[in-house]
Design an enzyme around this catalytic site. Structure first.
Site, PDB file in Angstrom:
ATOM      1  N   TYR A   1       0.783  -1.831  -0.276  1.00 13.59           N
ATOM      2  CA  TYR A   1       0.468   0.205   0.273  1.00 13.59           C
ATOM      3  C   TYR A   1       0.928   1.148   0.099  1.00 13.59           C
ATOM      4  O   TYR A   1       0.629   2.140  -0.588  1.00 13.59           O
ATOM      5  CB  TYR A   1      -1.584   0.253   1.280  1.00 13.59           C
TER       6      TYR A   1
ATOM      7  N   ASP B   1      -8.305   4.962  -4.698  1.00 17.11           N
ATOM      8  CA  ASP B   1      -7.293   6.472  -5.296  1.00 17.11           C
ATOM      9  C   ASP B   1      -8.260   7.328  -4.916  1.00 17.11           C
ATOM     10  O   ASP B   1      -9.681   7.969  -4.415  1.00 17.11           O
ATOM     11  CB  ASP B   1      -7.212   6.389  -7.038  1.00 17.11           C
TER      12      ASP B   1
ATOM     13  N   HIS C   1     -15.117   0.636  -0.749  1.00 15.51           N
ATOM     14  CA  HIS C   1     -13.839   0.402  -0.061  1.00 15.51           C
ATOM     15  C   HIS C   1     -12.914   0.785   0.415  1.00 15.51           C
ATOM     16  O   HIS C   1     -11.585   0.218   0.123  1.00 15.51           O
ATOM     17  CB  HIS C   1     -13.060  -0.698  -1.636  1.00 15.51           C
TER      18      HIS C   1
ATOM     19  N   SER D   1     -15.703  -4.854 -13.308  1.00 14.51           N
ATOM     20  CA  SER D   1     -16.506  -6.439 -13.486  1.00 14.51           C
ATOM     21  C   SER D   1     -17.655  -6.683 -13.332  1.00 14.51           C
ATOM     22  O   SER D   1     -17.638  -7.490 -13.095  1.00 14.51           O
ATOM     23  CB  SER D   1     -15.214  -7.348 -13.019  1.00 14.51           C
TER      24      SER D   1
HETATM   25  N1  APR Z   1     -12.279   2.137 -19.289  1.00 14.53           N
HETATM   26  C1  APR Z   1     -13.657   1.429 -18.873  1.00 14.53           C
HETATM   27  N2  APR Z   1     -12.818   0.086 -18.131  1.00 14.53           N
HETATM   28  C2  APR Z   1     -12.546  -0.221 -18.518  1.00 14.53           C
HETATM   29  C3  APR Z   1     -11.304   0.073 -18.817  1.00 14.53           C
HETATM   30  C4  APR Z   1     -11.216   1.609 -19.239  1.00 14.53           C
HETATM   31  N3  APR Z   1     -10.756   1.918 -20.295  1.00 14.53           N
HETATM   32  N4  APR Z   1     -10.156  -0.365 -19.094  1.00 14.53           N
HETATM   33  C5  APR Z   1     -10.559  -1.513 -18.309  1.00 14.53           C
HETATM   34  N5  APR Z   1     -12.523  -1.309 -17.918  1.00 14.53           N
HETATM   35  C6  APR Z   1     -12.951  -2.362 -17.476  1.00 14.53           C
HETATM   36  C7  APR Z   1     -12.339  -3.716 -17.349  1.00 14.53           C
HETATM   37  O1  APR Z   1     -13.594  -4.629 -18.445  1.00 14.53           O
HETATM   38  C8  APR Z   1     -13.532  -4.250 -16.201  1.00 14.53           C
HETATM   39  O2  APR Z   1     -14.683  -4.967 -16.686  1.00 14.53           O
HETATM   40  O3  APR Z   1     -12.260  -2.468 -15.530  1.00 14.53           O
HETATM   41  C9  APR Z   1     -12.949  -3.385 -15.162  1.00 14.53           C
HETATM   42  C10 APR Z   1     -11.883  -3.959 -13.673  1.00 14.53           C
HETATM   43  O4  APR Z   1     -12.425  -4.925 -13.464  1.00 14.53           O
HETATM   44  P1  APR Z   1     -11.892  -4.964 -11.971  1.00 14.53           P
HETATM   45  O5  APR Z   1     -10.572  -5.099 -12.341  1.00 14.53           O
HETATM   46  O6  APR Z   1     -12.519  -6.467 -11.348  1.00 14.53           O
HETATM   47  O7  APR Z   1     -12.398  -3.540 -11.147  1.00 14.53           O
HETATM   48  P2  APR Z   1     -13.202  -3.927 -10.258  1.00 14.53           P
HETATM   49  O8  APR Z   1     -14.610  -4.294 -10.744  1.00 14.53           O
HETATM   50  O9  APR Z   1     -13.176  -2.553  -9.880  1.00 14.53           O
HETATM   51  O10 APR Z   1     -13.417  -4.910  -8.909  1.00 14.53           O
HETATM   52  C11 APR Z   1     -14.063  -4.378  -8.140  1.00 14.53           C
HETATM   53  O11 APR Z   1     -12.472  -6.526  -6.739  1.00 14.53           O
HETATM   54  O12 APR Z   1     -10.272  -6.280  -6.054  1.00 14.53           O
HETATM   55  C12 APR Z   1     -11.794  -5.658  -5.382  1.00 14.53           C
HETATM   56  O13 APR Z   1     -12.144  -3.907  -3.977  1.00 14.53           O
HETATM   57  C13 APR Z   1     -11.731  -4.014  -5.093  1.00 14.53           C
HETATM   58  O14 APR Z   1     -12.772  -2.211  -5.179  1.00 14.53           O
HETATM   59  C14 APR Z   1     -12.119  -3.859  -6.543  1.00 14.53           C
HETATM   60  C15 APR Z   1     -13.555  -4.803  -6.392  1.00 14.53           C
END
Ligand code: APR
Length: 226
Positions: A53, A89, A104, A171
């Protein structure tokens, strides 16, 4: 004023240079997520977790809000906007948005292990031995896997009032955050902006399978003309 609720995930910050969580390798900045984002990981190796972190916190100093964060902030000229973000962030804050709920947690905060309501602003590195006023080790103010989401009730209440819901760059794999969609009233118009959208086309959902810096300014422009 109509109410816009925005649910953001890691994808909105990807084009600012911050890695998403579920990339092709399934790692977060080279680490197994459970190693650095779970109570078990913290108990097993607190130095590794703090170092992880600390690196994320210093990385924040090198990145900037992108066009998607900035477009969302501009919506406040016409709407009451609430941002519910899964991101730790501070890019929504720096883009100028006013109402932001970090469900989160936040990289720039730490909290006491003795009293989880004792939360401190923290911009520098955090080390073993950095303690709260009760002499208890401080930990990152991050909701780890397996932990409760204390702001979930607030997030549900906000989502229940949405006239318009924007979901950006997530996602939708992590509960309970992903369950927020079901709290949007039937009348709510929903926009889902993600290059790899995880929802299917439904009557009230408009999907833009685009990167955030492309899709979000487009949707914002449309909403500003309504
Ligand atoms: N613009 C928009 N979306 C994007 C881009 C972009 N340039 N690049 C990637 N993505 C999308 C991907 O298609 C995916 O659906 O961002 C998403 C990222 O998914 P994750 O990595 O699973 O992130 P998130 O959904 O925020 O995860 C949720 O999981 O690990 C934990 O606590 C953590 O807050 C996080 C939570």
């Amino acid at each position: 004023m109509k109410k816009i609720v925005v649910l953001t995930g890691a994808g909105i910050s990807a084009e600012s240079g911050l890695a998403t969580f579920r990339g092709a390798d399934g790692l977060w900045e080279g680490h197994d997520i459970m190693e650095v984002a779970s109570p078990a990981g913290w108990n097993a190796n607190p130095d590794l977790v703090l170092d992880f972190y600390n690196k994320r916190r210093s990385q924040l100093r090198t990145v900037h809000p992108n066009k998607a964060h900035i477009a969302l902030a501009s919506l406040e000229k016409k709407y009451h906007v609430s941002i519910i973000t899964q991101n730790v962030d501070d890019l929504h804050e720096r883009a100028g948005s006013s109402n932001i709920l970090h469900i989160h947690g936040e990289l720039l905060k730490v909290r006491s292990q003795f009293d989880d309501k004792l939360i401190l602003d923290w911009k520098r590195d955090l080390h073993i031995g950095d303690c709260c006023e009760h002499n208890s080790q401080l930990r990152p103010h991050i909701v780890w896997f397996g932990e409760e989401v204390p702001l979930l009730e607030n997030a549900i209440t906000i989502t229940e009032q949405a006239d318009i819901l924007l979901i950006i760059g997530t996602s939708m794999q992590v509960y309970p955050a992903a369950s927020l969609l079901q709290y949007a009233p039937n009348k709510t118009s929903i926009y889902f902006i993600d290059p790899n959208p995880s929802v299917t086309q439904q009557e009230r959902i408009t999907i833009l399978a685009e990167k955030a810096t492309m899709g979000v300014p487009k949707v914002v422009e449309e909403l500003m003309t309504l």
